[in-house]
Design a protein around this motif. Structure first.
Motif, PDB file in Angstrom:
ATOM      1  N   GLY A  56       1.416  -4.693  -7.276  1.00  0.00           N
ATOM      2  CA  GLY A  56       0.503  -5.250  -6.288  1.00  0.00           C
ATOM      3  C   GLY A  56       0.905  -4.902  -4.863  1.00  0.00           C
ATOM      4  N   VAL A  57       2.210  -5.007  -4.570  1.00  0.00           N
ATOM      5  CA  VAL A  57       2.693  -4.654  -3.230  1.00  0.00           C
ATOM      6  C   VAL A  57       2.453  -3.179  -2.952  1.00  0.00           C
ATOM      7  CG1 VAL A  57       4.776  -4.385  -1.830  1.00  0.00           C
ATOM      8  CG2 VAL A  57       4.390  -6.514  -3.079  1.00  0.00           C
ATOM      9  N   SER A  58       2.695  -2.336  -3.940  1.00  0.00           N
ATOM     10  CA  SER A  58       2.518  -0.900  -3.752  1.00  0.00           C
ATOM     11  C   SER A  58       1.055  -0.548  -3.508  1.00  0.00           C
ATOM     12  CB  SER A  58       3.046  -0.140  -4.969  1.00  0.00           C
ATOM     13  OG  SER A  58       2.964   1.257  -4.771  1.00  0.00           O
ATOM     14  N   VAL A  59       0.162  -1.136  -4.276  1.00  0.00           N
ATOM     15  CA  VAL A  59      -1.273  -0.882  -4.078  1.00  0.00           C
ATOM     16  C   VAL A  59      -1.720  -1.379  -2.704  1.00  0.00           C
ATOM     17  CG1 VAL A  59      -3.583  -1.526  -4.849  1.00  0.00           C
ATOM     18  CG2 VAL A  59      -1.859  -0.840  -6.523  1.00  0.00           C
ATOM     19  N   ALA A  60      -1.303  -2.603  -2.351  1.00  0.00           N
ATOM     20  CA  ALA A  60      -1.682  -3.159  -1.048  1.00  0.00           C
ATOM     21  C   ALA A  60      -1.158  -2.296   0.094  1.00  0.00           C
ATOM     22  CB  ALA A  60      -1.166  -4.592  -0.926  1.00  0.00           C
ATOM     23  N   GLY A  61       0.083  -1.825  -0.043  1.00  0.00           N
ATOM     24  CA  GLY A  61       0.660  -0.971   0.989  1.00  0.00           C
ATOM     25  C   GLY A  61      -0.085   0.343   1.133  1.00  0.00           C
ATOM     26  N   SER A  62      -0.417   0.965   0.018  1.00  0.00           N
ATOM     27  CA  SER A  62      -1.128   2.247   0.062  1.00  0.00           C
ATOM     28  C   SER A  62      -2.508   2.094   0.694  1.00  0.00           C
ATOM     29  CB  SER A  62      -1.259   2.818  -1.355  1.00  0.00           C
ATOM     30  OG  SER A  62       0.000   3.155  -1.888  1.00  0.00           O
ATOM     31  N   VAL A  63      -3.224   1.053   0.280  1.00  0.00           N
ATOM     32  CA  VAL A  63      -4.556   0.817   0.843  1.00  0.00           C
ATOM     33  C   VAL A  63      -4.460   0.541   2.337  1.00  0.00           C
ATOM     34  CG1 VAL A  63      -6.537  -0.749   0.833  1.00  0.00           C
ATOM     35  CG2 VAL A  63      -5.540   0.024  -1.333  1.00  0.00           C
ATOM     36  N   PHE A  64      -3.497  -0.291   2.740  1.00  0.00           N
ATOM     37  CA  PHE A  64      -3.354  -0.629   4.156  1.00  0.00           C
ATOM     38  C   PHE A  64      -3.020   0.610   4.986  1.00  0.00           C
ATOM     39  CE2 PHE A  64      -0.469  -1.531   7.700  1.00  0.00           C
ATOM     40  CZ  PHE A  64      -1.309  -2.298   8.501  1.00  0.00           C
ATOM     41  N   PHE A  65      -2.078   1.419   4.538  1.00  0.00           N
ATOM     42  CA  PHE A  65      -1.680   2.584   5.320  1.00  0.00           C
ATOM     43  C   PHE A  65      -2.827   3.583   5.460  1.00  0.00           C
ATOM     44  CE2 PHE A  65       2.799   1.467   3.909  1.00  0.00           C
ATOM     45  CZ  PHE A  65       3.155   0.967   5.155  1.00  0.00           C
ATOM     46  N   GLU A  66      -3.632   3.733   4.409  1.00  0.00           N
ATOM     47  CA  GLU A  66      -4.775   4.636   4.529  1.00  0.00           C
ATOM     48  C   GLU A  66      -5.801   4.069   5.509  1.00  0.00           C
ATOM     49  OE1 GLU A  66      -8.148   6.619   1.637  1.00  0.00           O
ATOM     50  OE2 GLU A  66      -6.015   6.822   1.207  1.00  0.00           O
TER      51      GLU A  66
END
Length: 330
Positions: A56-66
């Protein structure tokens, strides 16, 4: 001809392909997410809810950075294509469940901003973002090579109090057969990166993508087939069949062959090019596993072959009908 009016139309031609079809990027990415879900559920069963929070943290981080990068640069928002969700999931899958959250966010930033967005966004990057992030995160080798036993459930906020173990690939790297049975390797009751352990669920996910026509069999079969042939011909254990099957079922091979090496953007588009790509991935994987200081070679094999895609497409390009050999090279 007198009186005939000539009309000229301005046409805007974009890069290929030009054929319209029912598939859209978000639909393809949704199929990939669905295909990854069984392996994620298994990771939660084996390693506890920390596997879910890491994902969940990894998905949230990827979406946020994009979203943040494209917002700052005043580009169109592309979060809706779900590609950043897939990248976040894959980064989590290739990491130990004990990875600190800040570390996986560093990997997300590297994958999305450095590897993907700085090259123009989806469709422009020349290497797989998730695997590039994994290679970068190996700058913290202890963090990235601390494995826990299957059934050991590290805490969501305090993962240090767990029993660590060697993975099957660690044993094979010494020339010995793994301590785990082939059934354990097939089902995924072993230690390792949280999304790589269950060969059967990754295989099922890959076949789902084939049925949905998201991917073809060329790259996975040529990749896995090359590893199978080489490890069978040059075994290190006392049983060449068990050695070959152990190599196929261990580490990130299934995840890499079905979900990483088949990435549209970073793999060849020609049929022959895809077969050569899979062959190259298989050869490099075995060479690194046999002779490298690190027991796993899948990620580096795919990244190396990503850089050869332009050449492979040139080699695999079919001959154009009605042109000379010299014209066909132009």
């Amino acid at each position: 001809m007198a009186g005939k009016v000539k009309y000229f139309y301005e046409l805007t031609v974009s890069s290929s392909p030009h054929i319209h079809g029912p598939n859209r990027t978000w639909r393809l990415m949704l199929d990939v997410i669905i295909a990854l879900m069984p392996a994620l559920i298994w990771a939660v069963l084996m390693f506890g809810f920390r596997a879910l929070t890491v994902a969940g943290v990894s998905v949230a981080g990827s979406v946020f950075f994009e979203w943040a990068y494209r917002k700052i640069m005043k580009f169109d928002n592309t979060v809706g294509d779900l590609s950043s969700v897939v990248t976040g999931l894959l980064i989590a899958f290739v990491c130990p469940v004990t990875i600190p959250y800040w570390t996986i966010l560093v990997g997300d930033f590297f994958a999305i901003v450095i590897v993907k967005q700085l090259f123009g966004g989806i469709g422009k990057n020349f290497m797989n973002p998730a695997l590039a992030a994994r290679a970068f995160l190996l700058s913290w080798p202890v963090v990235m090579t601390t494995w826990v036993e299957d059934g050991s459930r590290p805490g969501i906020f305090n993962p240090v109090d767990v029993v660590t173990t060697a993975t099957p690939l660690n044993h094979m790297h010494t020339g010995a057969l793994p301590q785990e049975s082939l059934l354990d390797l097939f089902l995924g009751t072993v230690g390792g990166s949280m999304g790589e352990i269950s060969a059967v669920l990754l295989l099922a996910g890959g076949l789902y993508l084939v049925v949905r026509k998201v991917i073809t069999l060329r790259i996975p079969l040529s990749f896995l087939g090359t590893v199978a042939v080489l490890t069978f011909l040059f075994p290190r254990g006392n049983d060449r069949v068990v050695w070959m099957l152990s190599q196929l079922l261990s580490g990130g091979l299934m995840l890499g062959a079905w979900f990483m090496a088949t990435d549209y953007v970073t793999t060849p588009i020609t049929g022959l090019g895809q077969i050569l790509f899979g062959l190259g991935c298989g050869v490099i994987t075995v060479v690194i596993r046999y002779f490298g200081s690190y027991p796993e070679g899948v990620s580096y094999a795919i990244l190396i072959m990503n850089t050869c895609v332009v050449l492979l497409d040139q080699v695999g390009r079919p001959k154009r009908f009605g042109v000379t050999k010299k014209e066909g090279k132009q």
